[in-house]
Design a protein around this motif. Structure first.
Motif, mmCIF file in Angstrom:
data_model
loop_
_atom_site.group_PDB
_atom_site.id
_atom_site.type_symbol
_atom_site.label_atom_id
_atom_site.label_comp_id
_atom_site.label_asym_id
_atom_site.label_seq_id
_atom_site.Cartn_x
_atom_site.Cartn_y
_atom_site.Cartn_z
ATOM 1 N N ILE A 1 59.339 56.121 23.862
ATOM 2 C CA ILE A 1 58.924 54.718 23.793
ATOM 3 C C ILE A 1 57.410 54.652 23.920
ATOM 4 O O ILE A 1 56.835 55.206 24.852
ATOM 5 N N MET A 2 56.779 53.975 22.967
ATOM 6 C CA MET A 2 55.332 53.785 22.992
ATOM 7 C C MET A 2 55.020 52.394 23.544
ATOM 8 O O MET A 2 55.619 51.407 23.128
ATOM 9 N N VAL A 3 54.081 52.320 24.476
ATOM 10 C CA VAL A 3 53.632 51.033 25.017
ATOM 11 C C VAL A 3 52.153 50.881 24.680
ATOM 12 O O VAL A 3 51.299 51.536 25.265
ATOM 13 N N ASP A 4 51.878 50.035 23.667
ATOM 14 C CA ASP A 4 50.486 49.818 23.264
ATOM 15 C C ASP A 4 50.215 48.315 23.176
ATOM 16 O O ASP A 4 50.999 47.505 23.661
ATOM 17 N N GLU A 5 49.102 47.959 22.542
ATOM 18 C CA GLU A 5 48.723 46.544 22.512
ATOM 19 C C GLU A 5 49.671 45.691 21.674
ATOM 20 O O GLU A 5 49.663 44.465 21.762
ATOM 21 N N TYR A 6 50.503 46.344 20.855
ATOM 22 C CA TYR A 6 51.434 45.602 20.026
ATOM 23 C C TYR A 6 52.775 45.352 20.724
ATOM 24 O O TYR A 6 53.636 44.692 20.182
ATOM 25 N N SER A 7 52.946 45.904 21.889
ATOM 26 C CA SER A 7 54.250 45.791 22.562
ATOM 27 C C SER A 7 54.088 45.196 23.958
ATOM 28 O O SER A 7 54.548 45.749 24.942
ATOM 29 N N GLY B 1 56.931 58.926 32.441
ATOM 30 C CA GLY B 1 55.868 58.143 31.817
ATOM 31 C C GLY B 1 54.535 58.867 31.856
ATOM 32 O O GLY B 1 54.186 59.498 32.856
ATOM 33 N N LEU B 2 53.785 58.790 30.769
ATOM 34 C CA LEU B 2 52.449 59.370 30.674
ATOM 35 C C LEU B 2 51.449 58.255 30.397
ATOM 36 O O LEU B 2 51.533 57.572 29.371
ATOM 37 N N LYS B 3 50.522 58.035 31.328
ATOM 38 C CA LYS B 3 49.432 57.070 31.110
ATOM 39 C C LYS B 3 48.303 57.818 30.422
ATOM 40 O O LYS B 3 47.691 58.724 30.989
ATOM 41 N N CYS B 4 48.020 57.457 29.158
ATOM 42 C CA CYS B 4 47.110 58.244 28.316
ATOM 43 C C CYS B 4 45.681 57.712 28.347
ATOM 44 O O CYS B 4 45.466 56.493 28.407
ATOM 45 N N LYS C 1 41.671 57.650 23.762
ATOM 46 C CA LYS C 1 41.433 58.413 22.537
ATOM 47 C C LYS C 1 42.506 59.469 22.275
ATOM 48 O O LYS C 1 42.620 59.981 21.155
ATOM 49 N N TYR C 2 43.303 59.809 23.298
ATOM 50 C CA TYR C 2 44.353 60.812 23.121
ATOM 51 C C TYR C 2 45.738 60.191 22.934
ATOM 52 O O TYR C 2 46.729 60.913 22.816
ATOM 53 N N PHE C 3 45.800 58.860 22.900
ATOM 54 C CA PHE C 3 47.089 58.169 22.902
ATOM 55 C C PHE C 3 47.948 58.564 21.698
ATOM 56 O O PHE C 3 49.076 59.027 21.848
ATOM 57 N N TYR C 4 47.440 58.412 20.473
ATOM 58 C CA TYR C 4 48.230 58.722 19.277
ATOM 59 C C TYR C 4 48.428 60.229 19.115
ATOM 60 O O TYR C 4 49.455 60.674 18.598
ATOM 61 N N TYR C 5 47.454 60.991 19.552
ATOM 62 C CA TYR C 5 47.587 62.451 19.487
ATOM 63 C C TYR C 5 48.746 62.920 20.362
ATOM 64 O O TYR C 5 49.599 63.713 19.940
ATOM 65 N N LEU C 6 48.804 62.417 21.597
ATOM 66 C CA LEU C 6 49.874 62.834 22.506
ATOM 67 C C LEU C 6 51.229 62.311 22.045
ATOM 68 O O LEU C 6 52.243 62.999 22.167
ATOM 69 N N TRP C 7 51.256 61.090 21.513
ATOM 70 C CA TRP C 7 52.519 60.562 20.994
ATOM 71 C C TRP C 7 53.074 61.478 19.900
ATOM 72 O O TRP C 7 54.243 61.828 19.890
ATOM 73 N N MET D 1 58.273 53.313 37.467
ATOM 74 C CA MET D 1 57.358 52.188 37.518
ATOM 75 C C MET D 1 57.412 51.372 36.231
ATOM 76 O O MET D 1 57.829 51.860 35.190
ATOM 77 N N GLN D 2 56.970 50.135 36.345
ATOM 78 C CA GLN D 2 56.866 49.274 35.177
ATOM 79 C C GLN D 2 55.878 49.901 34.195
ATOM 80 O O GLN D 2 54.869 50.485 34.600
ATOM 81 N N PRO D 3 56.141 49.801 32.881
ATOM 82 C CA PRO D 3 55.223 50.391 31.904
ATOM 83 C C PRO D 3 53.828 49.791 31.988
ATOM 84 O O PRO D 3 53.669 48.626 32.340
ATOM 85 N N VAL D 4 52.844 50.601 31.659
ATOM 86 C CA VAL D 4 51.447 50.174 31.677
ATOM 87 C C VAL D 4 50.877 50.369 30.279
ATOM 88 O O VAL D 4 51.434 51.114 29.463
ATOM 89 N N PRO D 5 49.762 49.695 29.948
ATOM 90 C CA PRO D 5 49.173 49.861 28.616
ATOM 91 C C PRO D 5 48.818 51.315 28.339
ATOM 92 O O PRO D 5 48.466 52.069 29.241
#
Length: 446
Positions: A273-279, A294-297, A300-306, A254-258
């Motif tokens: 590959i990280m997909v966040d508000e900067y990308s 792909g993991l939709k986080c 609050k766990y986004f940076y921890y899981l990365w 699937m297309q990447p999601v925030p």
């Protein structure tokens, strides 16, 4: 007078004993990075007695699927597989200048136009020997190579800064969430002792993240299709011409999601590959191959899981689930079984306050790398054709500044144990200072 490649370089065919080679100086198509990204350490050595020899300042070119543009200017002696061409400049040609000649899109287009095979095209050595190369006086060759090398050095500085920042966040993660240095009371769990108030989670629980679906069909032709080969350590190094309408697969992820993270499923691959508000460009333009999971986080766990996915522990867990005969990889079903500790919200909040600015800095550095790569690729054909005259350029000051920056970075890496033993906020401050110093000197070399 017209020059061909055979006039200025020779193909090296000499051999070296495998006993003189290790993972740090063995080069094959697997550990050469696409789009002129250089090389990484090999994961294994071949089961042969000898391999092709290369020396420092030789040019190594991957000969399988030339459209990946895998090329490397060697900075050491070593050995490589037979799928890699080794070229050595003759006395009338500057080695680094020859490297840039062969880094051009024109060269790789020529190799593809004369390649043999369809599904697994290989360059034709005889045709490559007849490739037309520009004729410049040796002094102008060196000026051109110095100019382009200055851009490449700045790219390397950015990569070293990012590696240092990544080391910092991994060190904090290890101390806080593996060694539990900030936790006083521990309790038993199925993963061993963990701090009280913490839980055990797994990637399929949907508490911290959700695995993105199995795939879609008939995706938009305007989307840029990204395979795992097009990714270099969280930097997408795609070639827009790589996938044609005929080449595009019928099925893709699937297309990447925030707030999503994408990792390569293949065994031993560390590509993320990280997909966040900067990308946001990833959200609009890209779609990933089924070689990614792909993991939709949860936010609050986004940076921890990365950071968890960056660790050796995750790579080992993933490898243990990898199956297959020709190409071992983990599937989505087994990905859901990977377990990890989940910290309490207080410590997680502290971690996020440190991690977010670090990853933001890494993103900006990666973005600058892309711009510098584009600048280099725009300048390259103009310099080779003589459209840009370099006769009056003086590089002495630029060389001095470059040497200072590289010396600074070397000092930081030689003393990285000191930085690891400082408090996390002090270390973060130092990394920001490094970036400011680099940014200041960049004004003199652009």
């Amino acid at each position: 007078m017209s020059l061909i490649l055979n006039d200025v370089a020779k193909f090296v065919t000499s051999k070296i004993e495998i006993s003189e080679i290790d993972e740090t100086n063995y080069i094959s198509t697997e550990n050469m990075l696409p789009n002129k990204g250089g090389v990484i350490e090999a994961s294994s050595l071949p089961d042969t007695q000898t391999v092709r020899e290369y020396q420092s300042s030789d040019i190594l070119i991957n000969n399988i699927r030339p459209y990946f543009k895998k090329i490397w200017f060697s900075d050491k002696n070593g050995g490589c597989s037979n799928d890699v061409f080794v070229l050595r400049a003759k006395n009338n040609y500057d080695s680094k200048f020859l490297y840039y000649v062969l880094s051009s899109d024109d060269f790789f287009s020529y190799v593809m136009s004369t390649a043999k095979g369809t599904k697994m095209p290989r360059g034709d050595k005889k045709a490559i020997q007849n490739y037309n190369v520009p004729e410049f006086p040796i002094e102008d060759q060196m000026k051109i190579s110095n100019l382009l090398n200055g851009i490449d050095q700045k790219i390397e500085v950015n990569k070293k800064i990012n590696n240092h920042l990544e080391e910092i966040i991994l060190e904090i993660f290890d101390r806080w969430f593996v060694k539990f240095e900030l936790s006083d009371e521990l309790k038993s769990s199925k993963l061993g002792l963990i701090p009280k108030g913490w839980d055990i989670d797994y990637l399929g629980s949907k508490k911290s993240c959700t695995i993105i679906g199995s795939g879609i069909r008939n995706f938009e032709d305007s989307k840029i299709y990204i395979a795992t080969a097009d990714v270099d350590n969280s930097i997408i190094t795609y070639n827009e011409n790589l996938i044609t309408m005929e080449d595009k697969p019928s099925r893709a992820n699937m297309q990447p999601v925030p707030k999503s993270i994408w990792f390569a499923k293949m065994i031993d691959s560390r590509k993320l590959i990280m997909v966040d508000e900067y990308s946001s460009e990833l959200l609009d333009n890209y779609i990933f191959s089924t070689g990614f999971c792909g993991l939709k986080c949860v936010d609050k766990y986004f940076y921890y899981l990365w950071t968890f996915l960056l660790t050796d522990a995750f790579n080992t867990m993933k490898n243990n689930f990898c199956t297959g005969t020709t190409m071992q990889a983990i599937n989505n079903k087994d990905t859901k079984l990977i377990e990890f500790v989940l910290p309490d919200d207080n410590l997680l909040s502290q971690f996020n306050s440190i991690a977010e600015p670090i990853f933001k800095e890494i993103y900006y550095n990666n973005n600058e790398i892309k711009k510098l790569q584009n600048l280099r690729d725009i300048l390259l054909p103009k310099l080779m054709s003589g459209e840009i005259d370099v006769a009056e350029i003086n590089y002495d000051l630029k060389r001095i500044i470059r040497k200072f920056i590289l010396s600074l970075l070397n000092y930081l890496y030689e003393n990285k144990n000191y930085f690891k033993n400082t408090k996390s906020n002090e270390t973060l401050l130092k990394s920001r200072t490094i970036h400011k110093i680099d940014k200041y000197f960049t004004k003199f070399i652009r």
